[in-house]
Design an enzyme around this catalytic site. Structure first.
Site, PDB file in Angstrom:
ATOM      1  N   CYS A   2     -15.028 -31.809  47.098  1.00 22.42           N
ATOM      2  CA  CYS A   2     -16.142 -31.454  47.983  1.00 22.42           C
ATOM      3  C   CYS A   2     -16.317 -32.531  49.053  1.00 22.42           C
ATOM      4  O   CYS A   2     -15.887 -33.658  48.900  1.00 22.42           O
ATOM      5  CB  CYS A   2     -17.428 -31.338  47.172  1.00 22.42           C
ATOM      6  N   ARG A  27     -10.121 -31.959  52.883  1.00 24.56           N
ATOM      7  CA  ARG A  27     -10.298 -32.166  51.441  1.00 24.56           C
ATOM      8  C   ARG A  27     -10.186 -30.866  50.659  1.00 24.56           C
ATOM      9  O   ARG A  27     -10.143 -30.866  49.433  1.00 24.56           O
ATOM     10  CB  ARG A  27     -11.655 -32.831  51.173  1.00 24.56           C
ATOM     11  N   TRP A  73     -15.620 -27.428  46.894  1.00 25.36           N
ATOM     12  CA  TRP A  73     -14.400 -26.988  46.208  1.00 25.36           C
ATOM     13  C   TRP A  73     -14.878 -26.552  44.830  1.00 25.36           C
ATOM     14  O   TRP A  73     -15.292 -27.384  44.015  1.00 25.36           O
ATOM     15  CB  TRP A  73     -13.400 -28.148  46.105  1.00 25.36           C
ATOM     16  N   ASN A  99     -21.123 -33.683  44.740  1.00 26.31           N
ATOM     17  CA  ASN A  99     -19.688 -33.703  44.473  1.00 26.31           C
ATOM     18  C   ASN A  99     -19.546 -34.275  43.076  1.00 26.31           C
ATOM     19  O   ASN A  99     -20.058 -35.356  42.801  1.00 26.31           O
ATOM     20  CB  ASN A  99     -18.981 -34.614  45.504  1.00 26.31           C
ATOM     21  N   GLY A 100     -18.926 -33.521  42.144  1.00 27.72           N
ATOM     22  CA  GLY A 100     -18.781 -34.012  40.766  1.00 27.72           C
ATOM     23  C   GLY A 100     -19.109 -32.903  39.784  1.00 27.72           C
ATOM     24  O   GLY A 100     -19.175 -31.734  40.150  1.00 27.72           O
ATOM     25  N   GLU A 480      11.904 -28.811  36.490  1.00 29.28           N
ATOM     26  CA  GLU A 480      10.908 -29.094  37.537  1.00 29.28           C
ATOM     27  C   GLU A 480      11.400 -30.185  38.471  1.00 29.28           C
ATOM     28  O   GLU A 480      11.228 -30.106  39.688  1.00 29.28           O
ATOM     29  CB  GLU A 480       9.579 -29.469  36.886  1.00 29.28           C
ATOM     30  N   LYS A 484      11.750 -29.776  42.498  1.00 26.68           N
ATOM     31  CA  LYS A 484      11.059 -30.678  43.433  1.00 26.68           C
ATOM     32  C   LYS A 484      12.009 -31.178  44.521  1.00 26.68           C
ATOM     33  O   LYS A 484      11.710 -31.116  45.706  1.00 26.68           O
ATOM     34  CB  LYS A 484      10.468 -31.883  42.682  1.00 26.68           C
ATOM     35  N   GLU A 487      13.108 -28.378  46.960  1.00 26.58           N
ATOM     36  CA  GLU A 487      12.164 -27.773  47.907  1.00 26.58           C
ATOM     37  C   GLU A 487      11.683 -28.751  48.973  1.00 26.58           C
ATOM     38  O   GLU A 487      11.265 -28.323  50.039  1.00 26.58           O
ATOM     39  CB  GLU A 487      10.994 -27.132  47.185  1.00 26.58           C
ATOM     40  N   HIS A 503      29.052 -26.180  28.321  1.00 29.45           N
ATOM     41  CA  HIS A 503      29.356 -24.739  28.368  1.00 29.45           C
ATOM     42  C   HIS A 503      29.618 -24.287  29.795  1.00 29.45           C
ATOM     43  O   HIS A 503      29.311 -23.157  30.152  1.00 29.45           O
ATOM     44  CB  HIS A 503      28.200 -23.957  27.732  1.00 29.45           C
ATOM     45  N   LYS A 602       2.397 -22.377  50.590  1.00 28.45           N
ATOM     46  CA  LYS A 602       1.690 -22.968  49.449  1.00 28.45           C
ATOM     47  C   LYS A 602       1.384 -21.898  48.407  1.00 28.45           C
ATOM     48  O   LYS A 602       1.419 -22.149  47.218  1.00 28.45           O
ATOM     49  CB  LYS A 602       0.382 -23.616  49.912  1.00 28.45           C
TER      50      LYS A 602
HETATM   51  C1  AGP Z   1       5.916 -25.528  43.534  1.00 29.11           C
HETATM   52  O1  AGP Z   1       6.240 -26.811  44.062  1.00 29.11           O
HETATM   53  C2  AGP Z   1       6.184 -24.425  44.517  1.00 29.11           C
HETATM   54  N1  AGP Z   1       5.403 -24.642  45.674  1.00 29.11           N
HETATM   55  C3  AGP Z   1       6.134 -23.043  43.920  1.00 29.11           C
HETATM   56  O2  AGP Z   1       7.193 -22.949  43.005  1.00 29.11           O
HETATM   57  C4  AGP Z   1       4.844 -22.666  43.168  1.00 29.11           C
HETATM   58  O3  AGP Z   1       4.761 -23.381  41.952  1.00 29.11           O
HETATM   59  C5  AGP Z   1       4.901 -21.158  42.833  1.00 29.11           C
HETATM   60  O4  AGP Z   1       4.951 -20.451  44.047  1.00 29.11           O
HETATM   61  C6  AGP Z   1       3.702 -20.690  42.020  1.00 29.11           C
HETATM   62  O5  AGP Z   1       2.534 -20.905  42.740  1.00 29.11           O
HETATM   63  P1  AGP Z   1       1.128 -20.760  41.958  1.00 29.11           P
HETATM   64  O6  AGP Z   1       1.121 -21.829  40.919  1.00 29.11           O
HETATM   65  O7  AGP Z   1       0.093 -20.937  43.007  1.00 29.11           O
HETATM   66  O8  AGP Z   1       1.102 -19.388  41.348  1.00 29.11           O
END
Ligand code: AGP
Length: 607
Positions: A2, A27, A73, A99-100, A480, A484, A487, A503, A602
């Protein structure tokens, strides 16, 4: 998080408040509002949505020269007009922004309702506003102190009162507040971004302090009214730097926010002493959940990797068959949903179309559907039968970091919560919870030593193909880590269960090829050590993530990044951090757009 702004002075307050909130938008928020104080009156304008809604509704010509403003938020209560701040108490006598989290808001709400207080919203903040009004007897500062003595949790608040309109009382406990010092005016804010346009002279409020702010005076005390002397300091940062809090990118900021984010995620939910987990969002369905015969976790991307850790956690602690499904596959393959099936969607945004549609499909087939979501009020959060919020704050970088570890923390809590309703003993639960409580400080330990990570990346940043290997709980962490670096740096990387190398993928190993091996202490350590040898004998360069104190591994690999020891089910919370940093450093060295990687969004709200 927030955003808070407050103004007392000689100039019209509205433009200053709205411009200040504009400066705090970075924020992350989902509703906003302002309160203007004048003798006998407090005028409130607030709404869900973007700040532009407030700009359309508020009258910029209003003459009031003091007020407060807020961007929210959502943590408790969806982002609606009613839940937006400011909240009022005492029939409009008091207005408050916060905020909190007020952890004991339920008991305080009950107390106030027993004193005939009527509530409008479902927020913990309104409880605080009403409590201050309840204690008000003509002295706002005194009423605020009395109310805060009853509160447990965290707060950064600003309060105005219709009977004392040239005064703002602010208080800080766990949520930063800063006060800009001008000529016959003061500006209160969550951070300097909202103040810089007016002054660089500021006073930083300390933990547990209360500020009594008037146009020509500023008095700071402890919550017990003991005076506190404070110097006026000069803000050196530029606005851009402040939004990033001095970090070069939001991704790096959010990687480093993880200790605090996980503390916020765990706050009020783990009881180390009693060995208990409290998940308010699951209380009403705990019995039905405990009868689950099968759990399906469905998600996409990083959330799917978190879900895979969840699969291992549920099968170990709850002993219920659990499988993790890509949402895009699950929704179209005529999934078997029988009586006793629980489907759990994991989604930071709560808006991912594939995950949402998979949950809709599961619900239509009779499953109980749950959500683990970060964004309160999001589509998935609103439509599931029950769920748990991450409380890690807004994640602005496209590459998910603190949301991933937040998802892991929530899955760990859920597994323990359900396990205790099945066969998990109180002792085992207490040990698990005790290890979980240590995670934030162990994350700090990792983040205090990032030099090794940077050196590794410099050596291999021009390699276009990397492998990531892990076993057990660290297999999803390897997946993961590969995602990372893909991407954000566009390096091709593949995550594998380490045993799968032989394998087929071992054919990929070339001289000097970087292979990240998560080789932390655990039941499969000897196995992964053998996998490391297989890679080394074929010329691969191994970067090991190992448990501090393991000196033997140094002789076996090119680089070692050490992490503190924890129980295996929680290791991904720690081992994922160096992998995030490797990805980040690679992206920076390759000149990529770290926070907005090409082709990525995002939240993927299309199929
Ligand atoms: C993660 O770094 C990516 N941006 C992407 O894989 C993301 O995790 C995926 O699109 C799922 O998004 P969500 O968690 O908002 O559902």
């Amino acid at each position: 998080m927030c955003g808070i702004i407050g103004y007392v002075g000689k100039r019209p307050a509205v433009p200053i408040l709205v411009e200040g909130l504009r400066r705090l938008e970075y924020r992350g928020y989902d509703s906003a509002g302002v309160a203007l104080a004048s003798p006998g009156d407090i005028a409130i304008t607030k709404a869900a949505g973007r700040l532009s809604v407030i700009e359309q509704r508020v009258d910029f010509t209003q003459p009031q020269t003091q007020g407060i403003g807020h961007t929210r938020w959502a943590t408790h209560g969806a982002p609606t007009d009613i839940n937006a701040h400011p909240h009022v108490g005492g029939d409009g006598l008091i207005a408050l922004i916060h905020n909190g989290i007020v952890e004991n808001n339920r008991s305080l709400r009950t107390y106030l309702m027993q004193h005939e207080v009527q509530f409008e919203s479902e927020t913990d903040t309104e409880v605080l506003a009403q409590l201050i009004a309840h204690f008000y007897e003509g002295d706002l500062e005194k009423a605020v102190r009395k109310a805060l003595h009853e509160v447990s949790g965290t707060y950064g608040i600003a309060v105005v009162c219709a009977d004392e309109p040239d005064l703002i009382v602010a208080a800080r406990k766990g949520s930063p507040l800063i006060i800009g010092v001008g000529t016959d005016e003061h500006i209160l804010a969550s951070d300097a971004a909202a103040i810089l346009a007016h002054t660089t002279q500021v006073v930083y409020m300390g933990e547990g302090e209360v500020a009594v702010i008037r146009p020509d005076s500023l008095r700071l005390t402890t919550l017990d009214a003991i005076p506190v002397a404070k110097d006026i300091e000069k803000v050196e940062w530029t606005l851009d730097q402040i939004e990033l809090a001095g970090y070069d990118h939001f991704m790096l900021k959010e990687i480093h926010e993880q200790p605090e984010a996980i503390e916020n995620c765990l706050r009020g939910r783990i009881d180390v002493k009693e060995g208990k987990i409290h998940l308010g969002g699951l209380v009403d369905c705990a019995r039905e959940l405990a009868r689950a015969k099968r759990i399906v976790i469905t998600a996409c991307g990083t959330a799917w990797h978190a879900g895979l850790v969840g699969e291992y956690l549920f099968e170990e602690l709850v002993r219920v068959p659990t499988e993790t499904e890509y949402a895009s596959e699950f929704r179209y393959r005529n999934p078997i949903i029988d009586d006793g099936t629980v489907v759990l969607g994991v989604s930071q945004s709560g808006e991912t179309t594939d995950t949402h549609s998979a949950l809709v499909e599961a619900k239509q087939r009779g499953a109980m559907v749950l959500g683990i979501v970060n964004v309160v009020g999001s589509t998935i959060a609103r439509e599931v039968d029950a769920g748990v919020f991450l409380h890690v704050g807004p994640e602005i970088g496209v590459a998910s970091t603190k949301a991933f570890t937040g998802q892991l923390a929530v899955l760990a809590m859920m597994a323990c919560f359900l396990g205790r309703r099945k066969h998990l003993s109180p002792t085992a639960a207490a040990q698990f919870i005790s290890a979980l409580a240590k995670i934030p400080d162990q994350m700090r330990q990792v983040l205090d030593n990032t030099t090794a990570t940077r050196e590794v990346v410099k050596e291999y940043v021009d390699c276009d193909n990397w492998l990531y290997l892990g076993r057990g709980y660290n297999y999803p962490a390897a997946l993961e880590g590969a995602l990372k670096i893909k991407e954000v740096s566009y390096i091709h990387a593949e995550g594998l269960p380490a045993a799968e190398m032989k394998h087929g993928p071992i054919a990929l190993i070339t001289q000097g090829m970087p292979v990240v091996c998560i080789a932390t202490d655990g039941i499969q350590y000897d196995k992964i050590r053998n996998n490391i040898s297989e890679v080394r004998t074929r010329g691969g360069s191994v970067i090991a993530i190992a448990t501090e104190g393991n000196t033997e591994i140094k002789e076996m690999v090119e680089h070692v990044i050490y992490v503190p020891d924890t129980i295996e089910p929680l290791q991904p919370l720690i081992t994922s951090i160096p992998l995030q940093l490797i990805a980040y450093e690679a992206a920076v060295l390759r000149g990529c757009n770290v926070d907005k990687p090409r082709n990525l969004a995002k939240s993927v709200t299309v199929e």
